[in-house]
Write a protein that holds these residues in place. Structure first.
Motif, PDB file in Angstrom:
ATOM      1  N   ASP A   1      67.042  44.658  67.891  1.00  0.00           N
ATOM      2  CA  ASP A   1      67.547  44.207  66.596  1.00  0.00           C
ATOM      3  C   ASP A   1      67.912  42.722  66.643  1.00  0.00           C
ATOM      4  O   ASP A   1      67.585  41.950  65.731  1.00  0.00           O
ATOM      5  N   ARG A   2      68.561  42.294  67.740  1.00  0.00           N
ATOM      6  CA  ARG A   2      68.996  40.897  67.864  1.00  0.00           C
ATOM      7  C   ARG A   2      67.801  39.945  67.983  1.00  0.00           C
ATOM      8  O   ARG A   2      67.762  38.904  67.301  1.00  0.00           O
ATOM      9  N   LEU A   3      66.831  40.266  68.830  1.00  0.00           N
ATOM     10  CA  LEU A   3      65.697  39.375  69.028  1.00  0.00           C
ATOM     11  C   LEU A   3      64.848  39.234  67.767  1.00  0.00           C
ATOM     12  O   LEU A   3      64.350  38.146  67.458  1.00  0.00           O
ATOM     13  N   ILE A   4      64.668  40.327  67.038  1.00  0.00           N
ATOM     14  CA  ILE A   4      63.882  40.257  65.793  1.00  0.00           C
ATOM     15  C   ILE A   4      64.562  39.323  64.792  1.00  0.00           C
ATOM     16  O   ILE A   4      63.907  38.488  64.140  1.00  0.00           O
ATOM     17  N   LYS A   5      65.880  39.421  64.670  1.00  0.00           N
ATOM     18  CA  LYS A   5      66.604  38.527  63.762  1.00  0.00           C
ATOM     19  C   LYS A   5      66.527  37.078  64.238  1.00  0.00           C
ATOM     20  O   LYS A   5      66.373  36.148  63.430  1.00  0.00           O
ATOM     21  N   GLU A   6      66.624  36.862  65.557  1.00  0.00           N
ATOM     22  CA  GLU A   6      66.545  35.502  66.094  1.00  0.00           C
ATOM     23  C   GLU A   6      65.176  34.880  65.841  1.00  0.00           C
ATOM     24  O   GLU A   6      65.074  33.707  65.460  1.00  0.00           O
ATOM     25  N   HIS A   7      64.118  35.639  66.042  1.00  0.00           N
ATOM     26  CA  HIS A   7      62.765  35.108  65.816  1.00  0.00           C
ATOM     27  C   HIS A   7      62.544  34.805  64.342  1.00  0.00           C
ATOM     28  O   HIS A   7      61.889  33.809  63.995  1.00  0.00           O
ATOM     29  N   GLN A   8      63.067  35.657  63.471  1.00  0.00           N
ATOM     30  CA  GLN A   8      62.946  35.409  62.037  1.00  0.00           C
ATOM     31  C   GLN A   8      63.639  34.100  61.677  1.00  0.00           C
ATOM     32  O   GLN A   8      63.112  33.278  60.916  1.00  0.00           O
ATOM     33  N   SER A   9      64.831  33.880  62.230  1.00  0.00           N
ATOM     34  CA  SER A   9      65.597  32.671  61.929  1.00  0.00           C
ATOM     35  C   SER A   9      64.933  31.428  62.514  1.00  0.00           C
ATOM     36  O   SER A   9      64.900  30.377  61.871  1.00  0.00           O
ATOM     37  N   LYS A  10      64.368  31.534  63.720  1.00  0.00           N
ATOM     38  CA  LYS A  10      63.787  30.374  64.402  1.00  0.00           C
ATOM     39  C   LYS A  10      62.458  29.936  63.806  1.00  0.00           C
ATOM     40  O   LYS A  10      62.194  28.736  63.669  1.00  0.00           O
ATOM     41  N   TYR A  11      61.605  30.895  63.454  1.00  0.00           N
ATOM     42  CA  TYR A  11      60.209  30.551  63.202  1.00  0.00           C
ATOM     43  C   TYR A  11      59.750  30.704  61.750  1.00  0.00           C
ATOM     44  O   TYR A  11      58.811  30.024  61.347  1.00  0.00           O
ATOM     45  N   ALA A  12      60.383  31.557  60.972  1.00  0.00           N
ATOM     46  CA  ALA A  12      59.829  31.871  59.649  1.00  0.00           C
ATOM     47  C   ALA A  12      59.899  30.699  58.679  1.00  0.00           C
ATOM     48  O   ALA A  12      59.076  30.601  57.768  1.00  0.00           O
ATOM     49  N   GLN A  13      60.877  29.782  58.852  1.00  0.00           N
ATOM     50  CA  GLN A  13      61.040  28.702  57.894  1.00  0.00           C
ATOM     51  C   GLN A  13      60.085  27.539  58.131  1.00  0.00           C
ATOM     52  O   GLN A  13      59.755  26.801  57.202  1.00  0.00           O
ATOM     53  N   THR A  14      59.658  27.325  59.358  1.00  0.00           N
ATOM     54  CA  THR A  14      58.774  26.184  59.671  1.00  0.00           C
ATOM     55  C   THR A  14      57.394  26.622  60.129  1.00  0.00           C
ATOM     56  O   THR A  14      56.528  25.770  60.351  1.00  0.00           O
ATOM     57  N   SER A  15      57.174  27.904  60.309  1.00  0.00           N
ATOM     58  CA  SER A  15      55.901  28.407  60.815  1.00  0.00           C
ATOM     59  C   SER A  15      55.430  29.571  59.964  1.00  0.00           C
ATOM     60  O   SER A  15      56.222  30.201  59.253  1.00  0.00           O
ATOM     61  N   ARG A  16      54.161  29.846  60.067  1.00  0.00           N
ATOM     62  CA  ARG A  16      53.612  31.061  59.482  1.00  0.00           C
ATOM     63  C   ARG A  16      53.522  32.103  60.604  1.00  0.00           C
ATOM     64  O   ARG A  16      52.826  31.900  61.589  1.00  0.00           O
ATOM     65  N   ILE A  17      54.253  33.199  60.460  1.00  0.00           N
ATOM     66  CA  ILE A  17      54.200  34.268  61.457  1.00  0.00           C
ATOM     67  C   ILE A  17      52.942  35.088  61.197  1.00  0.00           C
ATOM     68  O   ILE A  17      52.810  35.720  60.147  1.00  0.00           O
ATOM     69  N   LEU A  18      52.027  35.075  62.171  1.00  0.00           N
ATOM     70  CA  LEU A  18      50.762  35.776  62.013  1.00  0.00           C
ATOM     71  C   LEU A  18      50.817  37.201  62.561  1.00  0.00           C
ATOM     72  O   LEU A  18      50.171  38.100  62.027  1.00  0.00           O
ATOM     73  N   GLN A  19      51.571  37.391  63.647  1.00  0.00           N
ATOM     74  CA  GLN A  19      51.615  38.719  64.271  1.00  0.00           C
ATOM     75  C   GLN A  19      52.806  38.773  65.214  1.00  0.00           C
ATOM     76  O   GLN A  19      53.210  37.761  65.797  1.00  0.00           O
ATOM     77  N   GLN A  20      53.357  39.974  65.359  1.00  0.00           N
ATOM     78  CA  GLN A  20      54.391  40.208  66.354  1.00  0.00           C
ATOM     79  C   GLN A  20      53.992  41.387  67.236  1.00  0.00           C
ATOM     80  O   GLN A  20      53.268  42.290  66.796  1.00  0.00           O
ATOM     81  N   ARG A  21      54.489  41.341  68.477  1.00  0.00           N
ATOM     82  CA  ARG A  21      54.223  42.452  69.412  1.00  0.00           C
ATOM     83  C   ARG A  21      55.527  42.752  70.153  1.00  0.00           C
ATOM     84  O   ARG A  21      56.165  41.858  70.696  1.00  0.00           O
ATOM     85  N   GLN A  22      55.889  44.028  70.162  1.00  0.00           N
ATOM     86  CA  GLN A  22      57.111  44.471  70.826  1.00  0.00           C
ATOM     87  C   GLN A  22      56.745  45.508  71.881  1.00  0.00           C
ATOM     88  O   GLN A  22      56.028  46.464  71.596  1.00  0.00           O
ATOM     89  N   THR A  23      57.246  45.275  73.101  1.00  0.00           N
ATOM     90  CA  THR A  23      56.884  46.133  74.239  1.00  0.00           C
ATOM     91  C   THR A  23      58.138  46.520  75.009  1.00  0.00           C
ATOM     92  O   THR A  23      59.063  45.712  75.147  1.00  0.00           O
ATOM     93  N   VAL A  24      58.171  47.750  75.497  1.00  0.00           N
ATOM     94  CA  VAL A  24      59.225  48.197  76.401  1.00  0.00           C
ATOM     95  C   VAL A  24      58.571  48.718  77.674  1.00  0.00           C
ATOM     96  O   VAL A  24      57.658  49.547  77.624  1.00  0.00           O
ATOM     97  N   GLU A  25      59.026  48.183  78.818  1.00  0.00           N
ATOM     98  CA  GLU A  25      58.534  48.639  80.124  1.00  0.00           C
ATOM     99  C   GLU A  25      59.690  49.219  80.919  1.00  0.00           C
ATOM    100  O   GLU A  25      60.847  48.818  80.748  1.00  0.00           O
ATOM    101  N   LEU A  26      59.359  50.125  81.801  1.00  0.00           N
ATOM    102  CA  LEU A  26      60.328  50.645  82.763  1.00  0.00           C
ATOM    103  C   LEU A  26      59.907  50.147  84.143  1.00  0.00           C
ATOM    104  O   LEU A  26      58.839  50.510  84.640  1.00  0.00           O
TER     105      LEU A  26
END
Length: 354
Positions: free
Chosen positions: A288-313
């Motif tokens: 939840d925190r990282l998604i909000k941070e990326h939205q705040s950092k990149y959405a205003q000055t960049s065009r977000i083309l794709q996101q990928r979220q991965t969980v590894e053990l």
């Protein structure tokens, strides 16, 4: 100097304004083109329609999110390989040490990747090749300029000449075969004798043109005309953030980042959602925190083309072993079965750093 071309030839009337020298900052001739009023100001251009955050949705729960404990045989083989890779380590502990017990410290790694496209504009020029600029149509705005997106999540750049922004300038250059001598300030004398630097002439010979008074113009390549236009620079970046959830296994972040793990979950879409419902609450909070941070950092000055979220053990095994009546510890971690063994008990003197 540069003169504007009108009707195919330079207008040399007394009322014609002179352009500044090419090496000086030039005024922006594109201020009347919609979308290019602030060209040359630096920084990225905001996209026309920033994406909005995706509402949280329940994330899938992995069917199997545990990794079987490492066997003693595999732990010993990994330890032997580790010792053999260190020239100053003796093989005794790895060959003769007795494993007393093993303990698993499985570690989660959440990774969020946001693939963005940035655009910036600047004035550019090149030698004029004789082809008339195409006129008569409105120039596309910076974000309307067509380009080919590279493979997703890979870094790339492209520079594109914007259609319908070109104009031609004539270059008139004045040269000098010599200039005032810097040693004698043009007097030809130094300490009542002829200046040795200029041989008493008071002038320095121009080394750039070999005293010919002219040289080939690097800007126009000797063609005496340049094509001036707007250039859009497009940058694709993959912005990556990781979050580790460990269980006090004493391994450093850099050690854990150097290995791979078992992939439990992966999703790729324009905007991913937080992993609500994942069995580990730390992963849910970090997602939840990282998604909000990326939205705040990149959405205003960049065009977000794709996101990928991965969980590894990441598998981590703590191995306790006994050698010469003393207890020691090493860790085996990652799919690669890397080993970390602080205070290895048998090293030669050449390993000591003075």
């Amino acid at each position: 100097y540069a003169l504007p071309i009108r009707n195919g030839s330079p207008n040399l009337s007394s009322n014609t304004p002179m352009y500044p020298p090419l090496h000086a900052p030039a005024a922006n001739p594109f201020t009347n083109i919609p979308g290019y009023e602030g060209i040359g100001g630096g920084g990225y251009l905001p996209p026309p329609m920033p994406l909005q955050p995706v509402a949280p949705q329940p994330g899938p729960i992995p069917d199997n999110w545990n990794i079987p404990a490492l066997s003693e045989e595999a732990a010993r083989e990994a330890f032997k390989d580790y010792v053999q890779s260190h020239c100053c380590y003796g093989s005794g502990p790895a060959d003769e040490g007795v494993i007393t017990n093993t303990e698993s410290f499985n570690t989660y790694r959440l990774r969020l990747e946001t693939f963005t496209e940035n655009r910036s504009t600047e004035m550019a020029e090149k030698p004029y090749e004789g082809k008339s600029p195409v006129l008569g149509s409105p120039a596309p705005t910076p974000w309307e300029v067509k380009t080919k997106t590279p493979q997703l999540f890979t870094k790339d750049t492209e520079e594109i000449r914007v259609p319908y922004t070109s104009s031609v300038k004539v270059i008139l250059l004045k040269g000098h075969k010599s200039k005032q001598c810097r040693d004698c300030n043009g007097s030809g004398k130094k300490e009542e004798e002829n200046c040795s630097h200029c041989n008493g002439t008071g002038k320095d010979r121009c080394s750039k043109c070999n005293a010919k008074g002219k040289k080939k113009c690097e800007t126009c390549n000797g063609k005496k005309q340049v094509l001036t236009y707007v250039k859009v620079k497009v940058e694709w970046k993959n912005n990556v953030d990781d979050h580790l959830v460990e269980q006090n296994c004493s391994l450093t972040d850099s050690e854990l980042k150097s290995v791979s793990g078992k992939e439990l979950y992966k999703i790729t879409q324009i905007m991913v959602y937080p992993l609500h419902g994942f069995p580990n609450p730390d992963i849910v909070e970090a997602s939840d925190r990282l998604i909000k941070e990326h939205q705040s950092k990149y959405a205003q000055t960049s065009r977000i083309l794709q996101q990928r979220q991965t969980v590894e053990l990441i598998p981590v095994t703590k191995v306790n072993y006994k050698w010469k009546n003393k207890m020691y510890v090493y860790y085996v971690y990652g799919n690669e079965n890397k080993v970390s063994a602080d205070n290895y008990p048998e090293t030669c003197c050449c390993c000591v750093i003075m």
